[in-house]
Design an enzyme around this catalytic site. Structure first.
Site, mmCIF file in Angstrom:
data_model
loop_
_atom_site.group_PDB
_atom_site.id
_atom_site.type_symbol
_atom_site.label_atom_id
_atom_site.label_comp_id
_atom_site.label_asym_id
_atom_site.label_seq_id
_atom_site.Cartn_x
_atom_site.Cartn_y
_atom_site.Cartn_z
ATOM 1 C CE1 TYR A 58 -79.125 73.349 -53.817
ATOM 2 C CE2 TYR A 58 -77.262 72.882 -55.265
ATOM 3 C CZ TYR A 58 -78.452 72.487 -54.673
ATOM 4 O OH TYR A 58 -78.954 71.232 -54.923
ATOM 5 C CG ASP B 34 -92.120 75.462 -44.023
ATOM 6 O OD1 ASP B 34 -90.918 75.148 -44.194
ATOM 7 O OD2 ASP B 34 -92.572 76.586 -44.299
ATOM 8 C CG ASP C 118 -98.556 70.298 -52.621
ATOM 9 O OD1 ASP C 118 -99.655 69.813 -52.274
ATOM 10 O OD2 ASP C 118 -98.370 70.856 -53.720
ATOM 11 C CB THR D 105 -86.350 67.809 -60.105
ATOM 12 O OG1 THR D 105 -85.440 68.818 -59.656
ATOM 13 C CG2 THR D 105 -85.692 66.448 -60.068
ATOM 14 C CE LYS E 172 -78.355 70.212 -51.652
ATOM 15 N NZ LYS E 172 -79.260 69.254 -50.974
ATOM 16 C CG ASN F 274 -85.023 64.404 -51.592
ATOM 17 O OD1 ASN F 274 -84.200 64.458 -52.500
ATOM 18 N ND2 ASN F 274 -86.279 64.831 -51.735
HETATM 19 N N1 LIG Z 1 -82.462 68.479 -59.392
HETATM 20 C C1 LIG Z 1 -81.158 68.676 -59.352
HETATM 21 O O1 LIG Z 1 -80.532 69.086 -60.346
HETATM 22 C C2 LIG Z 1 -80.413 68.400 -58.083
HETATM 23 C C3 LIG Z 1 -79.028 68.243 -58.160
HETATM 24 C C4 LIG Z 1 -78.326 67.984 -56.995
HETATM 25 C C5 LIG Z 1 -78.987 67.871 -55.806
HETATM 26 N N2 LIG Z 1 -80.350 68.026 -55.746
HETATM 27 C C6 LIG Z 1 -80.987 67.937 -54.441
HETATM 28 O O2 LIG Z 1 -82.023 66.978 -54.494
HETATM 29 C C7 LIG Z 1 -82.965 67.255 -53.474
HETATM 30 C C8 LIG Z 1 -84.366 67.133 -54.050
HETATM 31 O O3 LIG Z 1 -84.573 68.166 -54.988
HETATM 32 P P1 LIG Z 1 -85.340 67.945 -56.358
HETATM 33 O O4 LIG Z 1 -84.358 68.154 -57.429
HETATM 34 O O5 LIG Z 1 -86.103 66.694 -56.330
HETATM 35 O O6 LIG Z 1 -86.283 69.244 -56.369
HETATM 36 P P2 LIG Z 1 -87.843 69.435 -56.222
HETATM 37 O O7 LIG Z 1 -88.586 68.632 -57.216
HETATM 38 O O8 LIG Z 1 -88.039 70.903 -56.187
HETATM 39 O O9 LIG Z 1 -88.153 68.804 -54.790
HETATM 40 C C9 LIG Z 1 -87.875 69.459 -53.603
HETATM 41 C C10 LIG Z 1 -88.682 68.818 -52.513
HETATM 42 O O10 LIG Z 1 -88.423 69.497 -51.279
HETATM 43 C C11 LIG Z 1 -89.659 69.902 -50.708
HETATM 44 N N3 LIG Z 1 -89.506 71.149 -49.976
HETATM 45 C C12 LIG Z 1 -89.134 72.373 -50.463
HETATM 46 N N4 LIG Z 1 -89.171 73.279 -49.491
HETATM 47 C C13 LIG Z 1 -89.581 72.626 -48.362
HETATM 48 C C14 LIG Z 1 -89.840 73.025 -47.039
HETATM 49 N N5 LIG Z 1 -89.682 74.298 -46.645
HETATM 50 N N6 LIG Z 1 -90.252 72.099 -46.136
HETATM 51 C C15 LIG Z 1 -90.432 70.814 -46.528
HETATM 52 N N7 LIG Z 1 -90.200 70.366 -47.756
HETATM 53 C C16 LIG Z 1 -89.792 71.268 -48.669
HETATM 54 C C17 LIG Z 1 -90.600 70.093 -51.888
HETATM 55 O O11 LIG Z 1 -91.958 69.900 -51.497
HETATM 56 P P3 LIG Z 1 -93.025 71.033 -51.081
HETATM 57 O O12 LIG Z 1 -92.859 72.171 -52.033
HETATM 58 O O13 LIG Z 1 -94.326 70.305 -51.172
HETATM 59 O O14 LIG Z 1 -92.690 71.391 -49.655
HETATM 60 C C18 LIG Z 1 -90.194 68.924 -52.770
HETATM 61 O O15 LIG Z 1 -90.826 67.755 -52.354
HETATM 62 C C19 LIG Z 1 -82.619 68.632 -52.929
HETATM 63 O O16 LIG Z 1 -81.921 68.483 -51.696
HETATM 64 C C20 LIG Z 1 -81.692 69.193 -53.974
HETATM 65 O O17 LIG Z 1 -80.800 70.144 -53.440
HETATM 66 C C21 LIG Z 1 -81.068 68.272 -56.862
#
Ligand SMILES: NC(=O)c1ccc[n+]([C@@H]2O[C@H](COP(=O)([O-])OP(=O)(O)OC[C@H]3O[C@@H](n4cnc5c(N)ncnc54)[C@H](OP(=O)(O)O)[C@@H]3O)[C@@H](O)[C@H]2O)c1
Length: 278
Positions: free
Chosen positions: A163, A72, A47, A198, A167, A98
């Site tokens: 998932y 992407d 985005d 998030t 991880k 990330n």
């Molecule tokens: N939130 C939780 O509960 C949680 C827990 C454990 C681990 N995590 C991990 O934390 C990390 C960040 O997630 P978040 O929780 O911050 O979620 P989020 O707010 O959905 O952020 C995900 C990010 O990844 C980007 N993304 C998604 N698809 C993509 C693609 N095809 N190419 C490039 N970028 C892409 C999104 O941006 P665009 O859509 O703009 O591309 C966004 O910036 C992830 O690896 C997730 O598995 C999250």
């Protein structure tokens, strides 16, 4: 996100931090915190408008340079552009791997094409980016790689196995890279968030309000704890875990198995004659 103002930085740059998935959630807060520490930024996600807005704000508020690299990471050509940037730009001192997504549902009921995209984003992309960073950082004998895993690596029964598996891969890769790159002066940290407030939840089809509030950490607190763990030299940071000795005990038990996992002979329980039927 807490955008509490800090005066524009007059500190010398710490180099450039390249953050994937910087357009929202955990990645956007890393961008904020690293800018305030004095890093210039390369912000990666799909985005472009959101990334540009964040870059503009951080340039104004923290006085750093922030560049948008729209990509992407499930697209091979886009991923290659980010890899090339990591290899070619000697100012990059920190990679935050990330970007990620989750897919809800059992393996039998989940959208299998979405599962494939998740594996490309959560496994293939961080692997190729870590490889590019590893080469560049090892050659310079300096650099930091932060891989965002998840506590679900440890508890596959609590969410989808796919998932969790992606991880667990990130955790194992990180453990191995620590051994590989540590002696070459490169720091590698795995961050294991629990459920964090998030967009990932709504995006994956599991609404946030379905989760018990007591399990949910705010994203600012999560990233601040992860950075505190990095500052303390932790190899693996589990932000919500008070009893860190429990993690250390698990690691000790895992390592203690090492000498017994690959031997010439099967264990005796597999070679004893079966007991005669009564
Ligand atoms: N939130 C939780 O509960 C949680 C827990 C454990 C681990 N995590 C991990 O934390 C990390 C960040 O997630 P978040 O929780 O911050 O979620 P989020 O707010 O959905 O952020 C995900 C990010 O990844 C980007 N993304 C998604 N698809 C993509 C693609 N095809 N190419 C490039 N970028 C892409 C999104 O941006 P665009 O859509 O703009 O591309 C966004 O910036 C992830 O690896 C997730 O598995 C999250």
């Amino acid at each position: 996100m807490n955008t509490a103002a800090a005066s524009p930085s007059t500190r010398p740059s710490l180099g450039v931090a390249l953050i994937t998935g910087a357009s929202s959630g955990i990645g956007a807060v890393y961008a904020d915190r690293l800018a305030r520490r004095g890093y210039d930024l390369v912000l990666v996600a799909r985005d472009g408008a959101r990334l540009s807005a964040l870059a503009g704000r951080l340039q104004r508020e923290a006085g750093v340079q922030a560049e948008v690299l729209q990509a992407d990471l499930t697209d091979r050509a886009d991923l290659a552009r980010v890899e090339q940037r990591l290899q070619a730009d000697a100012r990059i001192t920190l990679l935050v791997n990330n970007a990620g997504m989750a897919v809800s549902g059992t393996l039998a009921t989940a959208d299998i094409d979405a599962v494939e995209r998740m594996i490309a984003l959560n496994v293939l992309a961080p692997t190729r980016l870590a490889a590019a960073a590893a080469k560049a950082f090892a050659a310079r004998k300096a650099g930091t790689l932060v891989n965002i895993a998840s506590v679900l690596a440890l508890v596959p029964e609590m969410f989808s196995g796919t998932y969790s598996g992606t991880k667990a891969y990130v955790l194992n890769l990180t453990r191995s890279l620590q051994q590989e790159l540590g002696p070459q002066g490169v720091r590698v940290q795995a961050v294991m968030p629990g459920a964090t407030r998030t967009e990932i939840w709504d995006r994956s089809g599991t609404p946030l309000h379905h989760l018990p509030q007591a399990m949910l950490m705010d994203v600012d607190a999560l990233v601040d704890a992860a950075l505190a763990g990095l500052d303390q030299g932790e190899a693996v940071t589990i932000p919500s875990l008070e009893a860190v000795h429990e993690w250390n005990a698990l690691e000790d038990a895992r390592r203690a198995l090492g000498p017994f996992l690959s031997l010439q002979q099967p264990a005796t329980r597999y070679t004893r004659a079966p007991a005669a039927a009564a």
